[in-house]
Scaffold this motif. Structure first.
Motif, PDB file in Angstrom:
ATOM      1  N   PRO A   8       4.412   2.951  10.265  1.00  0.00           N
ATOM      2  CA  PRO A   8       4.014   2.731   9.061  1.00  0.00           C
ATOM      3  C   PRO A   8       2.533   1.896   9.731  1.00  0.00           C
ATOM      4  CG  PRO A   8       6.119   1.962   9.393  1.00  0.00           C
ATOM      5  CD  PRO A   8       5.714   2.452  10.599  1.00  0.00           C
ATOM      6  N   PRO A   9       1.601   2.054   8.707  1.00  0.00           N
ATOM      7  CA  PRO A   9       0.305   1.474   8.735  1.00  0.00           C
ATOM      8  C   PRO A   9       0.429  -0.293   9.299  1.00  0.00           C
ATOM      9  CG  PRO A   9       0.100   2.603   6.795  1.00  0.00           C
ATOM     10  CD  PRO A   9       1.546   2.837   7.403  1.00  0.00           C
ATOM     11  N   LEU A  10      -0.111  -0.699  10.010  1.00  0.00           N
ATOM     12  CA  LEU A  10      -0.113  -2.038  10.444  1.00  0.00           C
ATOM     13  C   LEU A  10      -0.331  -3.072   9.450  1.00  0.00           C
ATOM     14  CD1 LEU A  10      -1.823  -1.571  13.984  1.00  0.00           C
ATOM     15  CD2 LEU A  10       0.553  -1.337  13.458  1.00  0.00           C
ATOM     16  N   ASP A  11      -0.935  -2.743   8.325  1.00  0.00           N
ATOM     17  CA  ASP A  11      -0.985  -3.764   7.218  1.00  0.00           C
ATOM     18  C   ASP A  11      -0.368  -3.381   6.112  1.00  0.00           C
ATOM     19  OD1 ASP A  11      -2.612  -1.534   6.244  1.00  0.00           O
ATOM     20  OD2 ASP A  11      -4.470  -2.750   5.798  1.00  0.00           O
ATOM     21  N   LEU A  12       0.606  -2.505   6.047  1.00  0.00           N
ATOM     22  CA  LEU A  12       1.515  -2.016   4.980  1.00  0.00           C
ATOM     23  C   LEU A  12       2.112  -3.214   4.303  1.00  0.00           C
ATOM     24  CD1 LEU A  12       1.640   0.652   3.438  1.00  0.00           C
ATOM     25  CD2 LEU A  12       3.759   0.869   4.491  1.00  0.00           C
ATOM     26  N   SER A  13       1.934  -3.317   3.163  1.00  0.00           N
ATOM     27  CA  SER A  13       2.813  -4.630   2.280  1.00  0.00           C
ATOM     28  C   SER A  13       2.358  -4.235   0.823  1.00  0.00           C
ATOM     29  CB  SER A  13       1.993  -5.873   2.638  1.00  0.00           C
ATOM     30  OG  SER A  13       0.832  -6.095   1.822  1.00  0.00           O
ATOM     31  N   PRO A  14       3.262  -5.020  -0.088  1.00  0.00           N
ATOM     32  CA  PRO A  14       3.253  -4.737  -1.486  1.00  0.00           C
ATOM     33  C   PRO A  14       1.995  -5.076  -2.012  1.00  0.00           C
ATOM     34  CG  PRO A  14       5.397  -6.026  -0.913  1.00  0.00           C
ATOM     35  CD  PRO A  14       4.413  -5.814   0.381  1.00  0.00           C
ATOM     36  N   GLU A  15       0.950  -5.612  -1.152  1.00  0.00           N
ATOM     37  CA  GLU A  15      -0.654  -6.065  -1.745  1.00  0.00           C
ATOM     38  C   GLU A  15      -1.224  -4.903  -1.428  1.00  0.00           C
ATOM     39  OE1 GLU A  15       1.589  -8.441  -0.024  1.00  0.00           O
ATOM     40  OE2 GLU A  15       1.932  -9.078  -2.213  1.00  0.00           O
ATOM     41  N   THR A  16      -1.006  -4.090  -0.278  1.00  0.00           N
ATOM     42  CA  THR A  16      -1.792  -3.082   0.276  1.00  0.00           C
ATOM     43  C   THR A  16      -1.473  -1.697  -0.518  1.00  0.00           C
ATOM     44  OG1 THR A  16      -0.986  -2.673   2.433  1.00  0.00           O
ATOM     45  CG2 THR A  16      -2.813  -4.203   1.924  1.00  0.00           C
ATOM     46  N   LEU A  17      -0.290  -1.793  -1.075  1.00  0.00           N
ATOM     47  CA  LEU A  17       0.307  -0.581  -1.324  1.00  0.00           C
ATOM     48  C   LEU A  17       1.102  -0.519  -2.817  1.00  0.00           C
ATOM     49  CD1 LEU A  17       1.696   2.466  -1.074  1.00  0.00           C
ATOM     50  CD2 LEU A  17       3.563   1.339  -0.157  1.00  0.00           C
ATOM     51  N   ASP A  18       0.762   0.172  -3.815  1.00  0.00           N
ATOM     52  CA  ASP A  18       1.237   0.207  -5.030  1.00  0.00           C
ATOM     53  C   ASP A  18       2.641   0.956  -4.715  1.00  0.00           C
ATOM     54  OD1 ASP A  18       2.177   0.523  -7.740  1.00  0.00           O
ATOM     55  OD2 ASP A  18       0.271   1.256  -8.385  1.00  0.00           O
ATOM     56  N   TRP A  19       3.601   0.166  -4.498  1.00  0.00           N
ATOM     57  CA  TRP A  19       5.173   0.630  -4.187  1.00  0.00           C
ATOM     58  C   TRP A  19       5.664   1.074  -5.439  1.00  0.00           C
ATOM     59  CZ3 TRP A  19       8.086   2.697  -0.695  1.00  0.00           C
ATOM     60  CH2 TRP A  19       9.315   2.535  -0.937  1.00  0.00           C
ATOM     61  N   ALA A  20       5.423   0.809  -6.590  1.00  0.00           N
ATOM     62  CA  ALA A  20       6.231   0.834  -7.705  1.00  0.00           C
ATOM     63  C   ALA A  20       5.855   2.392  -8.234  1.00  0.00           C
ATOM     64  CB  ALA A  20       6.210  -0.048  -8.783  1.00  0.00           C
ATOM     65  N   THR A  21       4.352   2.489  -7.877  1.00  0.00           N
ATOM     66  CA  THR A  21       3.938   3.824  -8.614  1.00  0.00           C
ATOM     67  C   THR A  21       4.314   4.847  -7.523  1.00  0.00           C
ATOM     68  OG1 THR A  21       2.249   2.853  -9.686  1.00  0.00           O
ATOM     69  CG2 THR A  21       1.988   5.110  -8.830  1.00  0.00           C
ATOM     70  N   TRP A  22       4.284   4.593  -6.162  1.00  0.00           N
ATOM     71  CA  TRP A  22       4.442   5.506  -5.185  1.00  0.00           C
ATOM     72  C   TRP A  22       5.919   6.142  -5.272  1.00  0.00           C
ATOM     73  CZ3 TRP A  22       8.041   6.188  -1.295  1.00  0.00           C
ATOM     74  CH2 TRP A  22       7.630   7.263  -0.181  1.00  0.00           C
ATOM     75  N   GLU A  23       6.940   5.546  -5.641  1.00  0.00           N
ATOM     76  CA  GLU A  23       8.434   5.628  -5.796  1.00  0.00           C
ATOM     77  C   GLU A  23       8.551   6.869  -7.078  1.00  0.00           C
ATOM     78  OE1 GLU A  23      11.688   2.642  -5.185  1.00  0.00           O
ATOM     79  OE2 GLU A  23       9.943   1.693  -6.683  1.00  0.00           O
ATOM     80  N   GLY A  24       7.446   6.673  -8.016  1.00  0.00           N
ATOM     81  CA  GLY A  24       7.547   7.780  -9.228  1.00  0.00           C
ATOM     82  C   GLY A  24       8.722   7.757  -9.885  1.00  0.00           C
ATOM     83  N   THR A  25       9.389   9.018  -9.884  1.00  0.00           N
ATOM     84  CA  THR A  25      10.716   9.529 -10.416  1.00  0.00           C
ATOM     85  C   THR A  25      11.916   9.326  -9.505  1.00  0.00           C
ATOM     86  OG1 THR A  25      10.254  11.642  -9.760  1.00  0.00           O
ATOM     87  CG2 THR A  25       9.567  10.999 -12.076  1.00  0.00           C
ATOM     88  N   ALA A  26      11.613   8.908  -8.226  1.00  0.00           N
ATOM     89  CA  ALA A  26      12.705   8.647  -7.153  1.00  0.00           C
ATOM     90  C   ALA A  26      13.564   7.318  -7.580  1.00  0.00           C
ATOM     91  CB  ALA A  26      12.034   8.427  -5.963  1.00  0.00           C
TER      92      ALA A  26
END
Length: 442
Positions: A209-227
């Motif tokens: 995973p990217p070293l700075d990956l976090s809920p602040e740097t990634l829109d996790w909810a949108t990434w999940e989509g329909t999953a």
């Protein structure tokens, strides 16, 4: 051709090859030319955006910006670090955003490259088509058969098109194999074998995973989509190919390339009639739910296609098309090999070993009288090999896409082609999980 001849084939020629003696190249190998993109005036360049700038998306973007036909003006990704990466690749002045809808709303953008996890392919592609954009969508085109059907319907009702990103169809190696097949070099084909094996963490998608990956740097909810919803998971983000909620496993990541190449060479443009898979998770017991070994049997009319995939043993990538006159074999050594066969006995054969001596001698004499003239007139041609720049041509494949945006000429790997290849992969996965033969939906 009623009787294929290697010498005649070389004499008539394809215009693609020239003989060469280079270090490491076997004698008799024919070199296929390097693909060259024609220069295009800057005002004619296609203004495009990349949606998804991850592992494959960044490779697509690097190749696209090297083409004279294309100009990147924007990039979209849900992880902020890839905004930085996109600007490093395409220039500091491009627009970056987390919202792909902003890309589609921009009337100056003519085309998009969609390189996101599989479970997002359909929605972004359909939205892009409806927004009047041409789309290059990474393989597998869809996450389910139903999604593929929706994508096909969206294109049929539009003036825009989808090219699918399984770039074997743009390789001179596969073009030569298709030329051999179409010439009748191996006769009527009823069997194809496809294989690919990896044996490393990277090959099994064990990506960091990217070293700075976090809920602040990634829109996790949108990434999940329909999953199905779950807590922020850096492993799922980095290794989504290993989870059926987001990806399609070896079938969608590896098998789809093999099937696309097979479809291109043989002209089999259909979903298989039947599929049956066996396999399991034997090597990479890291929480994934997609198999790391899978063997699938497909039936395409009267053609049987076997696909062998593993993440536990490295083996060459091979496409083997077999007919009564011989074998066409394509390898990731960037070669296509023709192995001719006469398909006849070259001696009186094993069966007469059960004859008494006098009968054996009589039959053998009669056999030679009837067959020697034919065998002398039809010697078995030598195995012949052609070597190309690559069996997997990403840059020429993208060049075809951007050329089609301008010319409106058809692409080799359109939405229907992509749907057939992806559907086979979905059938293979369904068979694995359901432990039964999967039939084509009628």
């Amino acid at each position: 051709m009623s009787e294929f001849s290697r010498r005649r084939f070389l004499q008539t020629g394809s215009g693609l090859a020239m003989a060469a003696a280079l270090p490491g190249v076997l004698p008799g190998t024919v070199m296929l030319g390097q693909e060259q993109a024609a220069p295009v005036a800057s005002g004619d360049r296609v203004r495009f955006a990349s949606i998804g700038v991850g592992i494959q998306g960044s490779q697509l973007l690097r190749n696209a910006v090297s083409l004279p036909q294309a100009q990147c003006v924007a990039a979209c990704d849900l992880y902020d670090g890839r905004h930085t990466l996109a600007k490093e690749i395409a220039g500091a002045n491009i627009k970056t955003t987390r919202r792909y809808q902003e890309i589609l709303e921009d009337k100056d953008i003519e085309a998009v490259i969609v390189a996101v996890p599989d479970h997002w392919h359909k929605q972004i592609t359909v939205d892009a088509i409806r927004a009047g954009k041409d789309v290059h969508c990474e393989k597998p085109m869809s996450h389910t058969i139903a999604e593929g059907e929706e994508m096909v319907a969206a294109v049929k009702g539009s003036k825009n098109f989808v090219q699918v990103g399984s770039q074997r169809v743009s390789s001179k190696v596969f073009a030569k194999a298709k030329e051999l097949y179409d010439s009748g070099a191996i006769g009527e084909v009823h069997q194809v074998e496809l294989q690919l094996g990896r044996n490393s963490p990277g090959g099994a998608w064990v990506y960091p995973p990217p070293l700075d990956l976090s809920p602040e740097t990634l829109d996790w909810a949108t990434w999940e989509g329909t999953a199905p919803k779950k807590a922020f998971d850096p492993i799922a983000f980095a290794r989504w190919r290993a989870f059926h909620e987001y990806g399609t496993g070896m079938a969608g990541d590896l098998m789809v390339h093999l099937l696309s190449g097979m479809q291109f060479v043989t002209g089999i443009h259909a979903t298989p009639d039947r599929a049956y898979s066996i396999g399991g998770i034997y090597r990479w017991k890291d929480g994934r739910n997609m198999p790391d070994l899978m063997v699938t049997e497909f039936e395409y009319g009267n053609v049987a296609v076997t696909v062998r995939l593993t993440l536990g043993t490295e083996t060459p990538e091979v496409t083997r098309v077999m007919g009564p006159k011989g074998v066409i074999e394509i390898s990731n050594t960037n070669t296509v090999t023709l192995i001719p066969q006469l398909g006849v006995d070259r001696s009186p054969a094993y069966g007469i070993n059960g004859f008494p001596a006098a009968m054996h001698a009589q039959y053998e004499k009669q056999w030679h009288a009837e067959h020697d003239a034919f065998l002398n007139e039809h010697p078995l041609d030598d195995t012949m090999m052609w070597k190309g720049p690559s069996w997997d041509e990403l840059r020429p494949h993208l060049a075809t896409f951007f050329d089609a945006v301008r010319s409106r000429k058809p692409v080799a790997e359109d939405v229907v082609f992509g749907h057939h290849a992806a559907s086979a992969c979905h059938m293979a996965n369904a068979s694995y999980f359901e432990k039964k033969v999967i039939l084509k939906k009628v």
